[in-house]
Design a protein around this motif. Structure first.
Motif, PDB file in Angstrom:
ATOM      1  N   LEU A  26       0.814  -1.210   0.000  1.00 14.89           N
ATOM      2  CA  LEU A  26       0.000   0.000   0.000  1.00 14.89           C
ATOM      3  C   LEU A  26       0.851   1.264   0.000  1.00 14.89           C
ATOM      4  CD1 LEU A  26      -2.802  -1.026   2.517  1.00 14.89           C
ATOM      5  CD2 LEU A  26      -2.966  -0.956   0.019  1.00 14.89           C
ATOM      6  N   HIS A  72     -13.406   2.796   2.329  1.00 17.50           N
ATOM      7  CA  HIS A  72     -13.226   2.689   0.884  1.00 17.50           C
ATOM      8  C   HIS A  72     -14.261   3.558   0.164  1.00 17.50           C
ATOM      9  CE1 HIS A  72     -13.353  -0.158  -2.852  1.00 17.50           C
ATOM     10  NE2 HIS A  72     -12.701   0.954  -3.111  1.00 17.50           N
ATOM     11  N   SER A  82      -6.567   6.213  -3.658  1.00 13.91           N
ATOM     12  CA  SER A  82      -6.007   5.394  -2.584  1.00 13.91           C
ATOM     13  C   SER A  82      -5.291   4.185  -3.153  1.00 13.91           C
ATOM     14  CB  SER A  82      -7.127   4.944  -1.636  1.00 13.91           C
ATOM     15  OG  SER A  82      -8.062   4.135  -2.322  1.00 13.91           O
ATOM     16  N   LEU A  84      -5.311   0.170  -2.611  1.00 13.41           N
ATOM     17  CA  LEU A  84      -6.265  -0.794  -2.073  1.00 13.41           C
ATOM     18  C   LEU A  84      -5.734  -2.201  -2.279  1.00 13.41           C
ATOM     19  CD1 LEU A  84      -9.220  -0.546  -0.874  1.00 13.41           C
ATOM     20  CD2 LEU A  84      -9.978  -1.370  -3.102  1.00 13.41           C
ATOM     21  N   VAL A 112     -11.896  -5.945   1.156  1.00 12.67           N
ATOM     22  CA  VAL A 112     -10.746  -5.077   1.402  1.00 12.67           C
ATOM     23  C   VAL A 112     -10.012  -5.541   2.653  1.00 12.67           C
ATOM     24  CG1 VAL A 112     -10.011  -2.714   1.876  1.00 12.67           C
ATOM     25  CG2 VAL A 112     -11.925  -3.137   0.308  1.00 12.67           C
ATOM     26  N   ILE A 115      -6.197  -0.400   3.054  1.00 16.50           N
ATOM     27  CA  ILE A 115      -6.322   0.791   2.216  1.00 16.50           C
ATOM     28  C   ILE A 115      -5.347   1.835   2.750  1.00 16.50           C
ATOM     29  CG2 ILE A 115      -8.241   1.706   3.598  1.00 16.50           C
ATOM     30  CD1 ILE A 115      -9.381   2.866   0.930  1.00 16.50           C
TER      31      ILE A 115
END
Length: 135
Positions: A26, A72, A82, A84, A112, A115
């Motif tokens: 991430l 999200h 972002s 993800l 998810v 994030i």
């Protein structure tokens, strides 16, 4: 001191190795989006040079699946780009496979697991409301 905030939110039920792996992936997305996040190289007392790192703190939070889904959605509504990571990406072995499995899901059905985002502090706080500091 910083006008922006970098936040990573991880699903609380991940194994330790998964949390570390997802965080690394991430943050690489944040750096790709905003190379200015990276500071100057480091040098030790003997003059050995080391890689530059992020020049601002990174906040790590945790949340359950529903809060992650909300975060999200909020990031999309506020048009904050972002990074993800979804659960199905754990079963792939390379970047092209990750992107292929990622493309099979949308915001309503993605599982998810993490994030990350970088945006104005107040906006980041509103988007990540409900997550808590990672233990």
């Amino acid at each position: 001191m910083f006008g922006t905030k970098i936040v990573v939110v991880l699903r609380e039920d991940l194994a330790s190795w998964q949390k570390l792996n997802v965080t690394a992936f991430l943050i690489s997305g944040i750096v790709a989006q905003a190379p200015s996040v990276i500071g100057e190289p480091y040098s030790d007392a003997l003059g050995n040079v080391y890689n530059p790192m992020a020049g601002q703190p990174i906040v790590i939070l945790s949340a359950d699946q529903e809060v992650l889904r909300t975060i999200h959605r909020r990031s999309l509504e506020r048009e904050v780009t972002s990074s993800l990571y979804i659960e199905e990406m754990f079963s792939t072995g390379h970047d092209a496979a990750n992107r292929a499995v990622f493309a099979e899901f949308g915001p309503d059905d993605a599982k998810v697991v993490g994030i990350a985002l970088r945006t104005e502090k107040k906006v980041a706080d509103k988007i990540t409301k409900g997550a808590r500091l990672h233990a």
